[in-house]
Motif scaffolding. Structure first.
Motif, short mmCIF file in Angstrom:
data_model
loop_
_atom_site.label_atom_id
_atom_site.label_comp_id
_atom_site.label_asym_id
_atom_site.label_seq_id
_atom_site.Cartn_x
_atom_site.Cartn_y
_atom_site.Cartn_z
N HIS A 183 27.86 33.74 48.82
CA HIS A 183 28.80 32.64 48.65
C HIS A 183 29.19 32.10 50.03
N ASN A 204 34.52 35.68 45.01
CA ASN A 204 34.41 36.89 44.21
C ASN A 204 35.78 37.40 43.80
N CYS A 225 32.29 35.86 39.92
CA CYS A 225 32.42 34.72 40.81
C CYS A 225 32.80 33.47 40.02
#
Length: 579
Positions: free
Chosen positions: A175, A181, A106
């Motif tokens: 997220h 990602n 990430c």
């Protein structure tokens, strides 16, 4: 074998420490730093160590050459340091924890995000998401440092190292503000990251002692870490490597060492009593080696988080497993999870139920059975995730984890699941899928196809331990702190060896977080050892990215997970990594 000695040392902090502490009263006073002083009777906390001679010398010595150690070596080289790596396995790309992960990294504000229609992600939003995922128990300073460098690191891996990534950005439940990602090729592993890193390390001529296990960190009487002791696993020779500026510990987590798991993560004692099987999703050589070294150096260590999931398929009689099944990623196309009684449980299409809420803890023996038909097996996802495991079990002759049959009743009864109940559950599932009804078991909305085409297949899924989000306490520069919260000069850590401050409670797995923290704090460690400013480091990274990778980026469309797994199991059976 020395492995037992190492495990014992991790529990008792070493017989040398114990003996030194008992003898402290007989000395002419010892300070808490291990140096003789006037009038002090405080037992020493660590024992000074310096070999008579050194076999190698570098400015920075990197212990463990996975994604964290690999990024540190490349960054150190680019900043002008003489750097050297020590790696326990015989391949950086095949056996790194990153390779055997789901492959996510990430990062905020990357060029790949912008190209994928996400132009406005930023470190501040990423920090909010990370802190929330860890129940705000993470260290804001470290999380801030991580997030600020995270986007550059992904751009750097792609442009400096030639790492290949999948198209688009994969969303995650963690997220929230933006999807961030980045997944390497091929799908389902971190192999693509490690291919680029290993190629770059080799092309730059960075020396790495392969199949060499670090056994001790040398700390001089003045308190500074000055190098490491290691063992050549082929010859048995002891090697001492001098580090004139710094040592980075990047040796992974508790890994395959269940004794270390039980000691540092006490909840595992209970899990191992109840669960049908507990095994690791890690390559065998990752076995918690560094944690006794941290103890012996008086480094602060966090208690191990209860980081385990139920996603492992046992592959052989030795108990070796593969957690690469990643059931949530492809169950949504038409697989269901049965408990021992033949009923569905949880939402099969989400990471949450098998890793975050862990509702499987309350089903019989903490084991479940993934059931799907032949159409799903022959699909792209079935061939990617399930077929290699079925093939591996077939080749090894191990038949306790996988089975196929032409009826639901037969395939279920093989695992002592009531066949009539399993058939009833499948019929109810098919009715929901074909009519578009609401799932009565969970909040699942991605149903996929009905289970109709024989033969039908079941994989037995058991408990696996994965990343250990604990380790030592570090500064934003990756400097290791002792139990008095003071910097241990010359000692750095990244990855799972220094993970808790970024992951907080670890109640939610931060998708892409383990690989990302390792890579970023590996780079921060190199910058600290080099003694450069942030501006100088950024300028160096920019120049390296503009210059491009050391070779034409390698096309990575396939990684033979099954073959690599065989190699790992053969090494485990040989005892080569028991030292």
């Amino acid at each position: 074998m020395m492995k037992k000695e190492l495990t014992r040392r991790s529990f008792l902090m070493g017989s040398a420490l114990a003996a030194a502490g008992m003898a402290a009263g007989a000395l002419t006073g010892c300070t808490s730093t291990g140096v003789k002083g006037e009038g002090s009777t405080v037992p020493i906390k660590w024992v000074p160590s310096e070999p008579e001679s050194w076999d190698y010398e570098a400015e920075m010595v990197v212990c463990g050459c996975g994604i964290g150690g690999g990024c540190a070596m490349i960054e150190a080289h680019d900043l002008g340091l003489k750097v050297m790596g020590i790696e326990k396995s015989n391949s950086m790309r095949e056996f790194a924890a990153c390779t055997w992960s789901g492959g996510s990294l990430c990062g905020a504000g990357t060029e790949h995000q912008a190209a994928s229609g996400i132009p406005d992600d930023n470190p501040e939003d990423m920090k909010k998401d990370i802190q929330a995922a860890g129940d705000e128990l993470g260290d804001p300073e470290l999380i801030d440092a991580w997030c600020k460098l995270s986007g550059e690191t992904i751009d750097w891996l792609m442009k400096r190292c030639g790492c290949q990534v999948l198209d688009g950005i994969r969303p995650s439940e963690v997220h929230i503000t933006h999807s961030r990602n980045h997944n390497s090729k091929p799908e389902g592993s971190g192999y693509g990251w490690m291919v680029g890193i290993e190629n770059t390390v080799k092309d730059l001529g960075i020396p790495v002692l392969m199949e060499t296990a670090v056994t001790k960190v040398h700390r001089a009487a003045n308190g500074r870490v000055i190098g490491v002791e290691a063992k050549d696993l082929n010859t048995g020779k002891t090697i001492n490597v001098k580090a004139t500026k710094g040592v980075l510990l990047a040796m992974g987590g508790y890994g395959s060492n269940m004794d270390v798991w039980k000691y540092y993560s006490p909840v595992m004692k209970d899990i191992m009593k109840v669960a049908k099987k507990v095994s690791t999703s890690y390559p065998y050589q990752i076995s918690g080696d560094g944690y006794h070294m941290l103890d012996d150096l008086d480094a602060y260590q966090y208690p191990g988080q209860s980081l385990y999931g139920c996603a492992n398929v046992v592959l052989d009689d030795l108990g070796n497993g593969d957690a690469g099944i990643l059931p949530h990623r492809w169950s949504k196309y038409g697989a269901i999870w049965l408990n021992q009684e033949g009923n569905r449980w949880g939402n099969e299409s989400t990471f949450r139920d098998y890793y975050v809420t862990r509702s499987w803890r309350y089903i019989t023996k903490m084991v479940y059975y993934m059931l799907f038909d032949d159409d799903l097996l022959k699909s792209k996802n079935g061939q990617l995730y399930a077929q290699p495991i079925i093939d591996t079990c077939t080749k090894s002759g191990y038949t306790k984890s996988v089975y196929s049959a032409n009826t639901i009743e037969e395939v279920a009864e093989y695992f002592d699941i009531p066949g009539d109940q399993a058939a009833k559950t499948v019929a109810e599932w098919n009715e929901i899928v074909t009519t578009g009804g609401k799932d009565p078991v969970s909040d699942r909305t991605e149903m996929g196809a009905p289970i109709l085409k024989p033969p039908f297949h079941i994989l037995e899924i058991t408990v696996s331990v994965g990343t250990s989000k604990a380790g030592t306490m570090i500064t934003p520069k990756a400097e290791v702190l002792d139990n008095d919260r003071k910097v241990i000069p010359g000692l750095y850590a990244c990855g799972e060896m220094a993970s808790q401050q970024c992951h907080g409670s670890a109640r939610q797995h931060i998708s892409g977080g383990c690989n990302s923290t390792a890579a970023n704090f590996g780079r921060y460690a190199a910058r600290a050892v080099a003694g450069v400013t942030d501006e100088a480091a950024t300028a160096s990274a920019k120049a390296a990215m503009e210059a491009g990778p050391t070779r034409t980026p390698e096309v990575v469309d396939f990684w033979d997970r099954a073959a690599s797994g065989v190699a790992i199991r053969e090494l485990a059976a040989s005892g080569k990594y028991l030292y």
